[in-house]
Design a protein around this motif. Structure first.
Motif, PDB file in Angstrom:
ATOM      1  N   TYR A 249       0.851  -1.185   0.000  1.00  0.00           N
ATOM      2  CA  TYR A 249       0.000   0.000   0.000  1.00  0.00           C
ATOM      3  C   TYR A 249       0.890   1.240   0.000  1.00  0.00           C
TER       4      TYR A 249
ATOM      5  N   GLU B 233     -10.835   3.088  -2.460  1.00  0.00           N
ATOM      6  CA  GLU B 233      -9.576   2.369  -2.634  1.00  0.00           C
ATOM      7  C   GLU B 233      -8.380   3.297  -2.753  1.00  0.00           C
ATOM      8  N   ASP B 234      -8.644   4.603  -2.824  1.00  0.00           N
ATOM      9  CA  ASP B 234      -7.568   5.579  -3.007  1.00  0.00           C
ATOM     10  C   ASP B 234      -7.819   6.825  -2.166  1.00  0.00           C
TER      11      ASP B 234
ATOM     12  N   GLU C  19      -4.843   9.844   5.041  1.00  0.00           N
ATOM     13  CA  GLU C  19      -4.550   8.643   5.825  1.00  0.00           C
ATOM     14  C   GLU C  19      -4.175   9.093   7.232  1.00  0.00           C
TER      15      GLU C  19
END
Length: 345
Positions: free
Chosen positions: A3, A70-71, A75
Motif C-alpha cells: 500500500y 480504494e484511493d 490517511e
C-alpha cells in the motif's frame, strides 16, 4: 503489492490527542501497568470520549469521499504508547465513532514518534509535550495539542489556520530581530531588502502543500458537480504587517502553496480573529497566542525555532518567556520592543 502512501496527506495522531484519556492516564499513574491493563480490558467496549484533536481529524477524514474508497486522499495513523492489548479499546472507540482509521502503531511504554518518517507523515499531533519536543528536535513536523473548550456545530466544513514564522516558514526573520537587539527599524529594513527572497520552509509547509492537494480535488469536483461547495478553507493568521507582509506572501507563492485568507494583524490579538473564524485547528509557535483562544479553537503549539529555544532557557532560569518582534510590533510602534513589554505581558 504494498500500500503506497504517496499522493496522500498522512497524519499521525496520538491516542491522547484523539480521545480523552485523562481517567485512563490517572489510573495508570496511580496503579501501574498491570492493573491498567485489567482496567482497560474491563472497559474495552466503553467508548472513549473525543479529545481535543477529534473535530479536526473527523472532518479531515470526511474529505476522503473526494476520491474512491480504494484511493483515500487522507490517511490517519494512530501512534500510541499503549501496548497492543490496551490499544484495543482505542481501536474499538475509533470504530464506534465512525472514523475511517484502520492503521495504528502501539509501542508499549516507548515513544512512537521515531516512526513518523517511516510513514511519510506531514503532521504528528500529541497531547504529550515531551514527545512533541523530541519529535521536533528530530526534524519531524509535530504539534502539541492544547486543552480547548471550543464547540463546533453543524456542517462538514474544515477550517485550518496557520501562523507564518516558525510554522510555515523557518525562524530566519526572528533570528534577525534577536541579532539586532530589538531594533525594529533594522528588522523591517532587512525584511524589505529580502522581500523577493523566500524564507526557507518551516516544519508545516509540507502540511499546507498536502492540504492544497485536497483543495485541487475540490476544484476538480466543482467542474462536474455545480452544486458542490468546497469544504476545506485555509487561513494565515500572522502578527506580521506592512512592510513585512510582502515577504510572507512572496514566500508562499514561490513555495507553490496557497491560502484562502490572510490576516496581517501587526500586534492585534489573534484571538479576536479566531473567535469569529473558529478554525478546527490553529498552529502557532507561541503559546501566548494560543491560550487566549482556547475557547474558540483547538490550538496546537509548534515548538520550533529560536523563540522556543529561548523560552526553554528562560523557563530553566525561572524567567519570563521570550517575546518575538513579529509577535508584538507594528512599524508604527517605534524602534524598540521594550516600550511594549508592560502592555504585552
Amino acid at each position: 503489492m504494498p500500500y503506497s502512501l504517496e499522493n496522500r496527506l498522512v497524519v499521525g495522531v496520538a491516542s491522547s490527542a484523539l480521545f480523552d484519556l485523562k481517567r485512563s492516564d490517572d489510573y495508570f499513574n496511580k496503579y501501574g501497568e498491570a492493573k491498567y491493563r485489567i482496567y482497560q480490558d474491563k472497559r474495552i467496549d466503553d467508548t472513549l470520549a473525543p479529545g481535543y484533536a477529534f473535530p479536526f481529524i473527523e472532518r479531515l477524514l470526511s474529505l476522503n469521499n473526494l476520491r474512491g474508497p480504494e484511493d483515500p486522499v487522507v490517511e490517519v495513523i494512530i501512534l500510541s504508547k499503549n501496548d497492543p492489548s490496551t490499544g484495543l479499546r482505542v481501536m474499538r472507540s475509533v470504530k464506534k465513532h465512525g472514523l475511517g482509521i484502520s492503521r495504528a502503531v502501539f509501542t508499549q511504554g516507548q515513544a512512537p514518534y521515531k516512526y513518523i518518517g517511516s510513514f511519510d507523515m506531514s503532521l504528528f499531533l500529541s497531547a504529550n509535550r515531551k514527545d512533541v519536543d523530541a519529535a521536533t528536535q528530530m526534524g519531524f513536523p509535530a504539534g502539541h495539542v492544547l486543552p480547548s473548550t471550543a464547540i463546533y456545530t453543524g456542517g462538514d466544513a474544515l477550517r485550518v489556520a496557520f501562523d507564518f514564522d516558525s510554522v510555515l516558514g523557518d525562524d530566519e526573520s526572528e533570528k534577525v530581530y534577536q541579532e539586532t537587539s530589538g531594533d525594529l527599524a533594522r528588522y523591517y529594513d532587512y525584511e524589505t531588502a529580502n522581500q523577493d527572497r523566500p524564507l526557507s520552509p518551516g516544519p508545516l509547509k509540507r502540511l499546507l502543500e498536502d492540504l492544497n492537494l485536497i483543495q485541487e480535488l475540490e476544484t476538480t469536483r466543482q467542474k462536474y458537480d455545480k452544486d458542490y461547495k468546497p469544504r476545506l478553507r485555509i487561513s494565515l493568521i500572522t502578527a506580521r504587517s506592512a512592510p513585512a507582509h510582502e515577504r510572507a506572501i512572496r514566500s508562499l507563492t514561490q513555495w507553490g502553496v496557497t491560502v484562502n485568507d490572510a490576516f496581517f494583524l501587526g500586534g492585534i490579538a489573534k484571538s479576536k480573529v479566531l473567535e469569529v473564524m473558529r478554525p478546527h485547528i490553529f498552529f502557532d509557535d507561541q503559546k501566548s497566542h494560543l491560550d487566549p483562544a482556547a475557547g474558540f479553537t483547538a490550538g496546537v503549539h509548534v515548538p520550533y525555532g529560536i523563540a522556543n529555544k529561548a523560552l526553554v532557557l528562560n523557563e530553566t532560569q525561572s524567567a519570563q518567556p521570550a517575546v518575538g518582534a513579529i509577535d508584538l510590533i507594528t512599524p508604527q510602534d517605534g524602534n524598540k520592543v521594550e516600550d511594549l513589554l508592560t502592555s504585552a505581558g
